[in-house]
Design a protein around this motif. Structure first.
Motif, PDB file in Angstrom:
ATOM      1  N   ASN D   2       0.835  -1.209   0.000  1.00 57.50           N
ATOM      2  CA  ASN D   2       0.000   0.000   0.000  1.00 57.50           C
ATOM      3  C   ASN D   2       0.863   1.248   0.000  1.00 57.50           C
ATOM      4  O   ASN D   2       0.512   2.239  -0.620  1.00 57.50           O
ATOM      5  CB  ASN D   2      -0.914   0.018   1.234  1.00 57.50           C
ATOM      6  CG  ASN D   2      -2.177  -0.791   1.007  1.00 57.50           C
ATOM      7  OD1 ASN D   2      -2.360  -1.348  -0.069  1.00 57.50           O
ATOM      8  ND2 ASN D   2      -3.030  -0.858   2.002  1.00 57.50           N
ATOM      9  N   PHE D  17      -8.207   5.552  -0.457  1.00 58.34           N
ATOM     10  CA  PHE D  17      -7.738   4.746   0.673  1.00 58.34           C
ATOM     11  C   PHE D  17      -8.207   5.353   2.000  1.00 58.34           C
ATOM     12  O   PHE D  17      -8.547   4.626   2.937  1.00 58.34           O
ATOM     13  CB  PHE D  17      -6.208   4.638   0.647  1.00 58.34           C
ATOM     14  CG  PHE D  17      -5.715   3.517  -0.235  1.00 58.34           C
ATOM     15  CD1 PHE D  17      -6.014   3.482  -1.595  1.00 58.34           C
ATOM     16  CD2 PHE D  17      -4.954   2.479   0.283  1.00 58.34           C
ATOM     17  CE1 PHE D  17      -5.564   2.448  -2.410  1.00 58.34           C
ATOM     18  CE2 PHE D  17      -4.505   1.443  -0.529  1.00 58.34           C
ATOM     19  CZ  PHE D  17      -4.804   1.426  -1.873  1.00 58.34           C
TER      20      PHE D  17
ATOM     21  N   LEU F  76     -10.350   1.546  -9.290  1.00 62.04           N
ATOM     22  CA  LEU F  76     -10.694   1.629  -7.861  1.00 62.04           C
ATOM     23  C   LEU F  76     -12.048   2.300  -7.661  1.00 62.04           C
ATOM     24  O   LEU F  76     -12.885   1.821  -6.882  1.00 62.04           O
ATOM     25  CB  LEU F  76      -9.669   2.488  -7.125  1.00 62.04           C
ATOM     26  CG  LEU F  76      -8.501   1.818  -6.432  1.00 62.04           C
ATOM     27  CD1 LEU F  76      -7.614   2.869  -5.799  1.00 62.04           C
ATOM     28  CD2 LEU F  76      -8.986   0.838  -5.373  1.00 62.04           C
ATOM     29  N   SER F  81     -13.296  -0.870  -3.119  1.00 60.59           N
ATOM     30  CA  SER F  81     -12.141  -1.336  -2.335  1.00 60.59           C
ATOM     31  C   SER F  81     -11.874  -2.820  -2.566  1.00 60.59           C
ATOM     32  O   SER F  81     -10.776  -3.304  -2.291  1.00 60.59           O
ATOM     33  CB  SER F  81     -12.371  -1.079  -0.845  1.00 60.59           C
ATOM     34  OG  SER F  81     -13.380  -1.920  -0.334  1.00 60.59           O
ATOM     35  N   ILE F  84      -8.773  -3.416  -4.406  1.00 52.28           N
ATOM     36  CA  ILE F  84      -7.471  -2.988  -3.863  1.00 52.28           C
ATOM     37  C   ILE F  84      -6.408  -4.091  -3.931  1.00 52.28           C
ATOM     38  O   ILE F  84      -5.299  -3.845  -4.408  1.00 52.28           O
ATOM     39  CB  ILE F  84      -7.616  -2.426  -2.426  1.00 52.28           C
ATOM     40  CG1 ILE F  84      -8.335  -1.056  -2.470  1.00 52.28           C
ATOM     41  CG2 ILE F  84      -6.246  -2.265  -1.753  1.00 52.28           C
ATOM     42  CD1 ILE F  84      -8.574  -0.418  -1.104  1.00 52.28           C
TER      43      ILE F  84
END
Lengths: 109, 109, 109, 109, 109, 109
Positions: D2, D17, F76, F81, F84
């Motif tokens: 990440n 995020f 995204l 999510s 991800i």
């Protein structure tokens, strides 16, 4: 509407449509089994237009009500309750086909 | 691992597992056809563990290579190129099953 | 329509429907939490009929507007912009439920 | 990993995020309920990495085994047998968390 | 309807909507390419409302018919025949946009 | 493995593979744009093998890092999510490609 897509002059789309048609032709597996495969795939992917199409084809392949409901059950178990509204609409489509009352399409349990 | 799930004491999960097992039993549709339905549903939903399971069951139901590849083709056409890696793994699983060389499971084209 | 499915005589489908009903009963988790789980699952899987069903059940479980929108937000973040049209329809369903103006279902922020 | 994504200099990804983290913060709904929503959403969408993440968060929020299995059951019923391999892996992750044997995370039925 | 969602006072949903809008702004990739990315993503995820939205945006970005049909073809090949009903509706939307007969939106092959 | 599939003698599968290859050829849209379409479609459908394939093709088409991350951001936002972990793996694949240190593939921001 398919005609418009085919009229677009995009050759590859035309070839895809051709592959789609031929996938259900009689072969090592019968057309009837292949249409049932298409029906269950459409149910678990939850596409009502595809479901309607394959219900009609399955009726033409003389799939009985008992066979239909066993295929619906496989779809429910694999795909879960999220498929229930689609199974419901499949049953509606099936009823409409049966009501057209063509002897060779009539109810076969 | 299923044993651990079943040992959890959650009765409804146990009942779901039971429904899952019974969905593929011989009925109006044969177990062979039902396993093919399960295989195609697993391919278009792209679940490798489920694919492996149904490839093994289909081999046990004496599905021939030609029948397998027609079912793979229906999956590819319905589910698109996104299913290719899963079809590839299904072919690997099938090869492994064939190599176990039990006469009654050997290649049938 | 469910009645027709249940009238089909397919026992396993009836059992699946029974499991579906019982999954949301009060247990270690409250019915309210379970209905919220059903709502979010329906939103990320993008099934409008299921969303409508769980919005109604959540309203009956006294889920407040603030709670609804936090659940919608989790659905949006997990499922992405592709869920927006379904969140929109969920909000419409919620407004219709609130307008029925039963005091015990009225807006709770 | 990440960190690499965040280091890319793409501001919008960083904001996404951030939204993802904040969606599970205490609010009208508790963090515990929100983590359960995230877990069930991950299960029906069948993302093992997301499942692992939310199992850990749920353990930290003191979700009991009975609560976990009821959430697993909702996932199974909504998402179908295609979720079974993912439920299985969720149970494995849960067992690993419980074995870390921190008193405040220990089994609560 | 978006206005109602935005009026809900849930700040995070508002931020998500903002991220959604900004994802298609001119950057290293042109808005035209980004709208095509949004269109293909919507087609393979089979969301008609999203498809309609991105068809309109693509028309505004002067995407030609030949470009549209190549993007439709990528969607068909990746997503399979299950996307056909959605491609069909995308073609309908495109025709409606072209008929509005604004010179700068007119057919460009 | 594709060789084994192609060696199966199933002509329609061979034709599907051919359509898959040709969908990304230079046309009204450039190969670069088509590979980006393939990448985003693979990301929102969450297929790691397909993502790896299209990351490599995009690198060969000279997609810059800034372009990659804008495409990741669209994925995204559209897919949520749940994508991800797949974006993370796409970034890993991209780094590996960049490290192969072929001058014409080196980082372009």
């Amino acid at each position: 509407m398919n005609r418009k897509i085919l009229a677009s002059g995009n050759l590859q789309i035309q070839r895809f449509f051709n592959l789609d048609t031929r996938a259900y032709e009689e072969g090592a597996l019968s057309s009837k089994v292949k249409e049932l495969l298409g029906l269950v795939a459409s149910l678990v992917l939850r596409c009502d237009d595809c479901i309607t199409y394959h219900v009609i084809c399955c009726v033409e392949e003389a799939v009985s009500d008992a066979e239909f409901f066993e295929a619906f059950n496989v779809s429910l178990v694999v795909g879960g309750s999220i498929t229930i509204p689609h199974v419901r609409r499949a049953v509606e489509r099936l009823e409409e086909c049966r009501k057209l009352n063509k002897p060779h399409l009539s109810k076969r349990t």
